[in-house]
Design a protein around this motif. Sequence first.
Motif, PDB file in Angstrom:
ATOM      1  N   UNK A 202      -5.800  24.066 -27.508  1.00 53.97           N
ATOM      2  CA  UNK A 202      -6.697  23.420 -26.543  1.00 53.97           C
ATOM      3  C   UNK A 202      -6.189  22.039 -26.153  1.00 53.97           C
ATOM      4  N   UNK A 203      -5.677  21.273 -27.130  1.00 60.77           N
ATOM      5  CA  UNK A 203      -5.105  19.968 -26.800  1.00 60.77           C
ATOM      6  C   UNK A 203      -3.905  20.114 -25.876  1.00 60.77           C
ATOM      7  N   UNK A 204      -3.107  21.152 -26.117  1.00 67.94           N
ATOM      8  CA  UNK A 204      -1.956  21.386 -25.246  1.00 67.94           C
ATOM      9  C   UNK A 204      -2.408  21.715 -23.828  1.00 67.94           C
ATOM     10  N   UNK A 205      -3.500  22.458 -23.702  1.00 76.43           N
ATOM     11  CA  UNK A 205      -4.023  22.796 -22.377  1.00 76.43           C
ATOM     12  C   UNK A 205      -4.556  21.562 -21.665  1.00 76.43           C
ATOM     13  N   UNK A 206      -5.282  20.717 -22.395  1.00 77.23           N
ATOM     14  CA  UNK A 206      -5.877  19.523 -21.788  1.00 77.23           C
ATOM     15  C   UNK A 206      -4.804  18.570 -21.279  1.00 77.23           C
ATOM     16  N   UNK A 207      -3.735  18.396 -22.058  1.00 74.65           N
ATOM     17  CA  UNK A 207      -2.715  17.409 -21.699  1.00 74.65           C
ATOM     18  C   UNK A 207      -1.465  18.031 -21.080  1.00 74.65           C
TER      19      UNK A 207
END
Length: 359
Positions: A289-294
């Motif tokens: 999810x962090x990879x998707x957000x950033x």
Amino acid sequence: MFDVFGSVKGLLKIDAVCIDNNIFRLHYKVTVVILVAFSLLVTSRQYIGDPIDCIVDEIPLNIMDTYCWIYSTFTIPNRLTGKVGHDMVQPGVVSHVDNKDDVKYHKYYQWVCFTLFFQAMLFYIPRYLWKTWEGGRIKMLVLDLNCPIVNQDCKADRKRLIVDYFSTNLHMQNFYAFRFFICEVLNFINVVGQIFFMDFFLDGEFSTYGSDVLKFTEMEPEEREDPMARVFPKVTKCIFHKYGPSGSVQKFDGLCVLPLNIVNEKIYVFLWFWFVILSILSGISLIYRFAVVFGPKLRLYLLRARSRLTPQICIEAIGRKCQIGDWFILYQLGKNIDPLIYKEVLVDIAQRLDGKTQV
């Protein structure tokens, strides 16, 4: 047995519209069903019998059972190994000297069914929050477009509604997406927190319980100490005090059989492995999810993978205009709308956002 698990099978029904993901469903569907089923199982006397049966001379058995159930039983933790019938009655059940031998009291069995049900409610809280915050938005946008056969006029009207909604609310969906991400974080915090909660509930025994059981199976029979007998003893001791005829206090040392622990030991072995696996999966999901957000490029790749039928130029046009919330709405729609209709929706959105895009 089917009566116990049949009462919670309704929690496993498949939703017509998907508003989350597989890891999320492991928390509020699978784990909740497991915990509720276990809670019902430990209260089902037809499968286990009485939760406690105590033996002692001169005391009515029903009184002894009630007393020991309320005030707890105990074992001697440093006498878990030895030959049953020679060195000890059962693991941890031996003669002891007050204030000299370590004594471990077992009180948890009164609360197992309540704690399991309480844990199930905690696992459902993130789902409840997300369902409340989501407010049926995806369901209203999807309407009947999840069916491959839709009336042409109806399909055109509903596609136009989605395109109008998306263009009107462009760059206004970020808060919607971040609330879902917050619920994913809550899932991870909840499952890790519950591992510590069960460790506290079982007097610090749960954190290593599953690994100890695995080690136990690999050790030599004469050397090994059964962790299940340590944490969930099947036979324990109980001291009953009462006044004698002369008014002096008499002590009665009784043995108690805990049939319920035959089930408890297996429930908590399963929960140890399940919670560890769920924690790892939830942690990986948060990294994703962090990879998707950033990662805008990752979002573009995921949208392309969700709609392989959509021309590349349309995906790129949408990617140039969309923020994280807009992408999240489109990705959620892709889970629910028929692929052919979804392709047409993305093409229409691309043309609306970028009038120069030609398909």
